[in-house]
Design a protein around this motif. Structure first.
Motif, PDB file in Angstrom:
ATOM      1  N   PRO A  54     -23.254  30.171  44.814  1.00 48.06           N
ATOM      2  CA  PRO A  54     -23.306  28.373  44.573  1.00 48.06           C
ATOM      3  C   PRO A  54     -22.736  27.957  45.844  1.00 48.06           C
ATOM      4  CG  PRO A  54     -21.647  29.403  43.312  1.00 48.06           C
ATOM      5  CD  PRO A  54     -22.036  30.531  43.837  1.00 48.06           C
ATOM      6  N   ASP A  55     -23.185  26.558  45.940  1.00 48.23           N
ATOM      7  CA  ASP A  55     -22.491  25.491  47.039  1.00 48.23           C
ATOM      8  C   ASP A  55     -21.428  25.193  46.657  1.00 48.23           C
ATOM      9  OD1 ASP A  55     -24.833  26.148  48.872  1.00 48.23           O
ATOM     10  OD2 ASP A  55     -25.960  24.780  48.192  1.00 48.23           O
ATOM     11  N   ALA A  56     -20.594  24.741  47.510  1.00 51.00           N
ATOM     12  CA  ALA A  56     -19.481  24.219  47.096  1.00 51.00           C
ATOM     13  C   ALA A  56     -19.273  22.652  46.790  1.00 51.00           C
ATOM     14  CB  ALA A  56     -18.167  24.105  48.251  1.00 51.00           C
ATOM     15  N   ASP A  95     -12.031  20.906  48.217  1.00 49.20           N
ATOM     16  CA  ASP A  95     -11.479  20.603  49.476  1.00 49.20           C
ATOM     17  C   ASP A  95     -12.005  21.446  50.861  1.00 49.20           C
ATOM     18  OD1 ASP A  95     -10.599  23.198  49.074  1.00 49.20           O
ATOM     19  OD2 ASP A  95      -8.651  22.757  48.112  1.00 49.20           O
ATOM     20  N   GLU A  96     -11.696  20.969  51.848  1.00 47.73           N
ATOM     21  CA  GLU A  96     -12.672  21.758  52.970  1.00 47.73           C
ATOM     22  C   GLU A  96     -12.181  22.999  53.033  1.00 47.73           C
ATOM     23  OE1 GLU A  96     -14.547  20.080  55.031  1.00 47.73           O
ATOM     24  OE2 GLU A  96     -14.454  18.248  53.698  1.00 47.73           O
ATOM     25  N   GLU A  97     -11.163  23.511  52.770  1.00 45.18           N
ATOM     26  CA  GLU A  97     -10.575  24.902  52.626  1.00 45.18           C
ATOM     27  C   GLU A  97     -11.612  25.722  51.756  1.00 45.18           C
ATOM     28  OE1 GLU A  97      -6.920  28.053  52.032  1.00 45.18           O
ATOM     29  OE2 GLU A  97      -6.559  25.741  51.750  1.00 45.18           O
ATOM     30  N   PHE A  98     -11.875  25.241  50.583  1.00 40.28           N
ATOM     31  CA  PHE A  98     -13.087  25.971  49.900  1.00 40.28           C
ATOM     32  C   PHE A  98     -14.222  25.789  50.260  1.00 40.28           C
ATOM     33  CE2 PHE A  98     -15.855  26.319  46.064  1.00 40.28           C
ATOM     34  CZ  PHE A  98     -15.114  27.559  45.580  1.00 40.28           C
ATOM     35  N   LYS A  99     -14.535  24.841  50.927  1.00 39.11           N
ATOM     36  CA  LYS A  99     -15.969  24.808  51.572  1.00 39.11           C
ATOM     37  C   LYS A  99     -16.036  25.659  52.600  1.00 39.11           C
ATOM     38  CE  LYS A  99     -16.832  19.962  50.323  1.00 39.11           C
ATOM     39  NZ  LYS A  99     -16.884  18.512  50.960  1.00 39.11           N
ATOM     40  N   GLU A 100     -14.887  25.799  53.395  1.00 37.33           N
ATOM     41  CA  GLU A 100     -15.296  26.634  54.664  1.00 37.33           C
ATOM     42  C   GLU A 100     -15.232  28.143  54.058  1.00 37.33           C
ATOM     43  OE1 GLU A 100     -15.197  28.564  58.387  1.00 37.33           O
ATOM     44  OE2 GLU A 100     -15.550  26.356  57.752  1.00 37.33           O
ATOM     45  N   GLN A 101     -14.213  28.499  53.073  1.00 34.60           N
ATOM     46  CA  GLN A 101     -14.472  29.776  52.388  1.00 34.60           C
ATOM     47  C   GLN A 101     -15.883  30.267  51.854  1.00 34.60           C
ATOM     48  OE1 GLN A 101     -12.936  30.898  48.373  1.00 34.60           O
ATOM     49  NE2 GLN A 101     -11.076  31.437  49.538  1.00 34.60           N
ATOM     50  N   ALA A 143     -22.181  33.931  54.851  1.00 31.73           N
ATOM     51  CA  ALA A 143     -22.584  34.637  55.966  1.00 31.73           C
ATOM     52  C   ALA A 143     -22.221  35.854  56.166  1.00 31.73           C
ATOM     53  CB  ALA A 143     -21.859  33.640  57.329  1.00 31.73           C
ATOM     54  N   SER A 144     -21.421  36.283  55.245  1.00 31.65           N
ATOM     55  CA  SER A 144     -21.083  37.663  55.208  1.00 31.65           C
ATOM     56  C   SER A 144     -21.829  38.551  54.476  1.00 31.65           C
ATOM     57  CB  SER A 144     -19.378  37.829  54.810  1.00 31.65           C
ATOM     58  OG  SER A 144     -18.361  37.018  55.588  1.00 31.65           O
ATOM     59  N   VAL A 145     -22.871  37.968  53.918  1.00 32.43           N
ATOM     60  CA  VAL A 145     -23.891  38.883  53.137  1.00 32.43           C
ATOM     61  C   VAL A 145     -24.558  39.703  53.943  1.00 32.43           C
ATOM     62  CG1 VAL A 145     -25.494  39.111  51.267  1.00 32.43           C
ATOM     63  CG2 VAL A 145     -23.360  37.438  50.933  1.00 32.43           C
ATOM     64  N   PRO A 146     -24.943  40.854  53.751  1.00 34.67           N
ATOM     65  CA  PRO A 146     -24.570  41.857  52.952  1.00 34.67           C
ATOM     66  C   PRO A 146     -23.009  42.409  53.493  1.00 34.67           C
ATOM     67  CG  PRO A 146     -26.051  42.797  54.356  1.00 34.67           C
ATOM     68  CD  PRO A 146     -26.153  41.458  54.596  1.00 34.67           C
ATOM     69  N   PHE A 147     -22.312  42.598  52.542  1.00 32.19           N
ATOM     70  CA  PHE A 147     -20.645  42.877  53.045  1.00 32.19           C
ATOM     71  C   PHE A 147     -20.537  44.162  53.456  1.00 32.19           C
ATOM     72  CE2 PHE A 147     -20.613  39.652  49.513  1.00 32.19           C
ATOM     73  CZ  PHE A 147     -19.917  38.706  50.139  1.00 32.19           C
ATOM     74  N   LEU A 153     -11.771  42.139  52.188  1.00 35.65           N
ATOM     75  CA  LEU A 153     -11.102  40.992  51.316  1.00 35.65           C
ATOM     76  C   LEU A 153     -12.173  40.065  50.824  1.00 35.65           C
ATOM     77  CD1 LEU A 153      -8.034  40.234  53.433  1.00 35.65           C
ATOM     78  CD2 LEU A 153      -8.179  41.023  51.021  1.00 35.65           C
ATOM     79  N   LYS A 154     -13.378  40.044  51.737  1.00 35.21           N
ATOM     80  CA  LYS A 154     -14.504  38.729  51.542  1.00 35.21           C
ATOM     81  C   LYS A 154     -15.092  39.205  50.214  1.00 35.21           C
ATOM     82  CE  LYS A 154     -14.790  37.747  56.503  1.00 35.21           C
ATOM     83  NZ  LYS A 154     -15.986  37.728  57.599  1.00 35.21           N
ATOM     84  N   LEU A 155     -15.298  40.450  49.855  1.00 30.18           N
ATOM     85  CA  LEU A 155     -16.040  41.095  48.785  1.00 30.18           C
ATOM     86  C   LEU A 155     -15.262  40.607  47.593  1.00 30.18           C
ATOM     87  CD1 LEU A 155     -18.586  42.460  47.519  1.00 30.18           C
ATOM     88  CD2 LEU A 155     -17.152  44.611  47.798  1.00 30.18           C
ATOM     89  N   ARG A 156     -13.742  41.104  47.693  1.00 26.71           N
ATOM     90  CA  ARG A 156     -12.995  40.753  46.444  1.00 26.71           C
ATOM     91  C   ARG A 156     -12.878  39.314  46.410  1.00 26.71           C
ATOM     92  NH1 ARG A 156      -7.202  43.645  46.934  1.00 26.71           N
ATOM     93  NH2 ARG A 156      -6.752  41.774  48.064  1.00 26.71           N
ATOM     94  N   THR A 157     -12.749  38.542  47.164  1.00 26.36           N
ATOM     95  CA  THR A 157     -12.597  36.959  47.179  1.00 26.36           C
ATOM     96  C   THR A 157     -13.836  36.589  46.378  1.00 26.36           C
ATOM     97  OG1 THR A 157     -11.274  36.722  49.012  1.00 26.36           O
ATOM     98  CG2 THR A 157     -12.382  34.819  48.338  1.00 26.36           C
ATOM     99  N   MET A 158     -14.953  37.033  46.821  1.00 26.70           N
ATOM    100  CA  MET A 158     -16.174  36.528  46.228  1.00 26.70           C
ATOM    101  C   MET A 158     -16.306  36.901  44.631  1.00 26.70           C
ATOM    102  SD  MET A 158     -19.337  37.584  44.989  1.00 26.70           S
ATOM    103  CE  MET A 158     -19.398  39.408  45.306  1.00 26.70           C
TER     104      MET A 158
END
Length: 386
Positions: A251-253, A258-264, A270-274, A311-316
């Motif tokens: 989902p879109d932010a 905050d800008e940090e979460f939007k950037e995350q 952009a990382s899909v597929p991980f 790390l991106k997969l775990r964060t997602m």
């Protein structure tokens, strides 16, 4: 204010005209502090908010938080992919646990005729007082046989069975302690050795994309150069769009984030597929122990975002776990539920039509019998007249 007939209590003065005890100035906060629903604990003194226009429902999110933490959370993750792609290693790396302590690995001869099995492992994970009941559903045997035409029917049947079980529990009398075993997310592992998706990958994802949230994962990313990895990602996304496969969309932010979460969120999309690497081995690098893989040319660090998307997969997964559950509930389960209700309605209609048809046949038979009796009576009357 408290009505009393026994004189003023401590910190109160008496209004003689109405015998009402009125708290003195400064004593009001001590009285209100005993009411936890207003946001104060009995042992904690906080500045009193402006009493004008303040009710106290601003504390409702805290109540929901305490109740959720006490109840704990449930999440079911399915991993699907060919043998040897590191599914078990990645899951153990994600959750820092060993879900398969005594796992048997079959030989090549056994895999030829092997059928798909379903293995569900449940583990209770607690972190900072928050409990998570994690169920990992593995599918050993997927894609191993010579003929893999129907290998995913067992997986689809398992997903539907969990929906059916939840629907049955939800329709029962006791709905207070329903265990949610529905599959909330499916990590689909794609081989890095091909040039995109295989026909089996396409057919499987098309078969389940309306039942579960699919997250495509490129396994063993350390076998690819950065340029090969980016090329394979673009190729996979193009083939997913070409075949009309619906994968999980982050989902879109919100605008107020905050800008940090939007950037995350932007980086995760952009990382899909991980493209990931898994390892449970600790290696000492520059005096620090890290999880990674040691090669003659260097060390691949699992938790280094420059080396892979682990790390991106775990964060997602962690930051969107609630959204994965909501999409499962509001989209996939509701679609299954509506289909089941439609089938039940059609069955009832067919049963009613069958009863009506039988009734019409009996009425027609009764009319024929009456006509036969009338003819026999007429013939008997004619003979009696003769």
């Amino acid at each position: 204010m408290v009505l009393t007939d026994q004189g003023p209590g401590p910190g109160q003065r008496t209004d003689s005209s109405s015998r009402r005890s009125v708290p003195e100035e400064g004593a009001l906060s001590g009285i209100i502090s005993g009411f936890p629903f207003l946001g104060w604990d009995s042992g904690e003194r906080r500045p009193l908010p402006d009493a004008t226009g303040y009710v106290g429902f601003a504390n409702l999110p805290n109540q929901v938080h305490r109740k959720s933490v006490k109840k704990g959370f449930e999440f079911t993750l399915m991993v699907v992919g060919e043998s040897g792609l590191g599914k078990s290693t990645l899951i153990n790396s994600l959750f820092l646990t060993d879900l398969y302590p005594e796992r048997y690995i079959p030989g090549a001869a056994e895999k030829i005729e092997r059928t798909v099995q379903i293995e569900a492992s449940t583990v209770e994970i607690e972190e900072r007082g928050v409990k998570l009941r994690l169920t990992v559903v593995d599918t050993p045997g997927y894609g191993d046989a010579m003929n893999s035409q129907d290998c995913f029917k067992t997986i689809i049947q398992y997903i539907d069975n969990q929906f059916e079980r939840y629907l049955h529990d939800e329709s029962g009398l006791n709905r207070r302690h329903i265990v949610d075993n529905r599959v909330h997310c499916c990590f689909y592992f794609i081989s890095p050795f091909g040039h995109g998706l295989k026909p089996l990958d396409v057919e499987f994802m098309k078969a389940i994309h309306s039942k579960v949230n699919i997250v495509p994962v490129i396994a063993k990313a350390d076998t690819l150069t950065l340029r090969e990895r980016d090329r394979l990602k673009r190729r996979i996304l193009d083939e997913i769009a070409e075949h009309g496969i619906r994968i999980y969309q982050l989902p879109d932010a919100d605008s107020d984030e905050d800008e940090e979460f939007k950037e995350q969120t932007r980086v995760l999309k952009a990382s899909v597929p991980f493209a990931v690497i898994g390892s449970n081995q600790l290696i000492e690098v520059k005096g620090k122990k890290i999880r990674g893989r040691l090669y003659p040319w260097g060390v691949v660090e699992v938790e280094n975002p420059e080396h892979n998307d682990f790390l991106k997969l775990r964060t997602m997964l962690v930051t969107h776990m609630q959204d994965l559950q909501e999409v499962t509930q509001d989209l996939h389960y509701e679609n299954f539920r509506s289909e089941r209700l439609k089938k039940a309605g059609r069955a009832v209609d067919e049963e009613v039509l069958d009863k009506d048809q039988i009734l019409l046949q009996k009425e027609a038979e009764l009319r024929r019998m009456q006509e036969m009796i009338a003819q026999m009576q007429a013939q008997m009357k004619m003979k009696s007249d003769d």
